[in-house]
Design a protein around this motif. Structure first.
Motif, PDB file in Angstrom:
ATOM      1  N   GLY A  43      -3.182 -42.358 -48.905  1.00  0.00           N
ATOM      2  CA  GLY A  43      -3.060 -43.350 -49.967  1.00  0.00           C
ATOM      3  C   GLY A  43      -1.620 -43.517 -50.420  1.00  0.00           C
ATOM      4  O   GLY A  43      -0.788 -42.618 -50.283  1.00  0.00           O
ATOM      5  N   VAL A  44      -1.330 -44.679 -50.966  1.00  0.00           N
ATOM      6  CA  VAL A  44      -0.029 -44.993 -51.556  1.00  0.00           C
ATOM      7  C   VAL A  44      -0.322 -45.704 -52.867  1.00  0.00           C
ATOM      8  O   VAL A  44      -1.191 -46.575 -52.920  1.00  0.00           O
ATOM      9  CB  VAL A  44       0.803 -45.925 -50.639  1.00  0.00           C
ATOM     10  N   ARG A  45       0.383 -45.320 -53.937  1.00  0.00           N
ATOM     11  CA  ARG A  45       0.158 -45.996 -55.214  1.00  0.00           C
ATOM     12  C   ARG A  45       1.484 -46.366 -55.866  1.00  0.00           C
ATOM     13  O   ARG A  45       2.492 -45.671 -55.695  1.00  0.00           O
ATOM     14  CB  ARG A  45      -0.683 -45.139 -56.146  1.00  0.00           C
ATOM     15  N   PRO A  56       8.508 -57.754 -60.555  1.00  0.00           N
ATOM     16  CA  PRO A  56       7.979 -58.878 -59.767  1.00  0.00           C
ATOM     17  C   PRO A  56       6.481 -59.027 -60.006  1.00  0.00           C
ATOM     18  O   PRO A  56       5.844 -58.152 -60.597  1.00  0.00           O
ATOM     19  CB  PRO A  56       8.279 -58.467 -58.327  1.00  0.00           C
ATOM     20  N   ASN A  57       5.919 -60.114 -59.505  1.00  0.00           N
ATOM     21  CA  ASN A  57       4.483 -60.315 -59.725  1.00  0.00           C
ATOM     22  C   ASN A  57       3.666 -59.292 -58.924  1.00  0.00           C
ATOM     23  O   ASN A  57       4.154 -58.645 -58.010  1.00  0.00           O
ATOM     24  CB  ASN A  57       4.064 -61.755 -59.438  1.00  0.00           C
ATOM     25  N   ALA A  58       2.393 -59.183 -59.290  1.00  0.00           N
ATOM     26  CA  ALA A  58       1.502 -58.185 -58.696  1.00  0.00           C
ATOM     27  C   ALA A  58       1.349 -58.377 -57.195  1.00  0.00           C
ATOM     28  O   ALA A  58       1.199 -57.402 -56.453  1.00  0.00           O
ATOM     29  CB  ALA A  58       0.143 -58.233 -59.387  1.00  0.00           C
ATOM     30  N   LEU A  61       4.219 -56.619 -55.351  1.00  0.00           N
ATOM     31  CA  LEU A  61       4.064 -55.163 -55.377  1.00  0.00           C
ATOM     32  C   LEU A  61       2.925 -54.706 -54.479  1.00  0.00           C
ATOM     33  O   LEU A  61       3.048 -53.704 -53.770  1.00  0.00           O
ATOM     34  CB  LEU A  61       3.846 -54.687 -56.811  1.00  0.00           C
ATOM     35  N   GLU A  62       1.829 -55.460 -54.468  1.00  0.00           N
ATOM     36  CA  GLU A  62       0.704 -55.092 -53.600  1.00  0.00           C
ATOM     37  C   GLU A  62       1.078 -55.258 -52.129  1.00  0.00           C
ATOM     38  O   GLU A  62       0.689 -54.442 -51.286  1.00  0.00           O
ATOM     39  CB  GLU A  62      -0.543 -55.898 -53.937  1.00  0.00           C
ATOM     40  N   LYS A  69       1.454 -48.425 -46.598  1.00  0.00           N
ATOM     41  CA  LYS A  69       0.252 -47.746 -46.108  1.00  0.00           C
ATOM     42  C   LYS A  69       0.117 -47.800 -44.586  1.00  0.00           C
ATOM     43  O   LYS A  69      -0.684 -47.058 -44.018  1.00  0.00           O
ATOM     44  CB  LYS A  69      -0.996 -48.368 -46.743  1.00  0.00           C
ATOM     45  N   GLN A  70       0.880 -48.652 -43.932  1.00  0.00           N
ATOM     46  CA  GLN A  70       0.810 -48.732 -42.469  1.00  0.00           C
ATOM     47  C   GLN A  70       1.214 -47.371 -41.901  1.00  0.00           C
ATOM     48  O   GLN A  70       2.180 -46.766 -42.336  1.00  0.00           O
ATOM     49  CB  GLN A  70       1.728 -49.822 -41.930  1.00  0.00           C
TER      50      GLN A  70
END
Length: 142
Positions: A43-45, A56-58, A61-62, A69-70
């Motif tokens: 996982g990465v958070r 920046p917008n969500a 960031l997502e 996560k790759q």
């Protein structure tokens, strides 16, 4: 040390004055986001963004989180962190074999075992934990 870039945003493991938990920095001159990763799960958070007023917008960031996560990108981040820091940040943690996770000893979960030492094997892409009272190390394939 550069991990990757995504749409002009550089992602890097910094090597000066860094601290646990394992993380990368991603950003522009206007903002810096930190993404936390682990050596025992994939996982990465998002940890934080500064300064908050320039966040920046969500979606941006997502998108960065998904890139991190790759498997090849996450492997590179882990390798660079391990080589530069020499720690997986699991010292003074306990291993919960039932939940298959590292936990703080302050949580006082029954049946957890102290982690004596931990190392990352970049060639095999696995974490090796030496647990108190266990004759063989625990190998976690990532």
């Amino acid at each position: 040390m550069k991990v990757c870039s995504h749409k002009g945003v550089q992602v890097a493991v910094l090597t000066r004055n860094e601290h646990c938990p394992p993380h990368v920095h991603a950003g522009t001159p206007a903002w810096d986001a930190r993404f936390e990763f682990s050596f025992w799960h994939n996982g990465v958070r998002l940890w934080d963004v500064s300064p908050a007023q320039n966040e920046p917008n969500a979606a941006v960031l997502e998108a960065l989180r998904q890139v991190l996560k790759q498997s090849q990108v996450l492997h590179r981040a882990r390798t660079l962190w391990w080589r530069s820091r020499g720690t997986l940040c699991l010292e003074r943690q306990h291993w919960d074999a039932v939940a298959e996770e590292a936990v703080s000893p302050q949580l006082r979960r029954f049946g957890t075992v102290p982690i004596q030492s931990a190392r990352f094997d970049p060639l095999a892409n696995k974490t090796v934990l030496h647990l108190t009272g266990q004759p063989y190390p625990l190998e976690i394939e990532l």
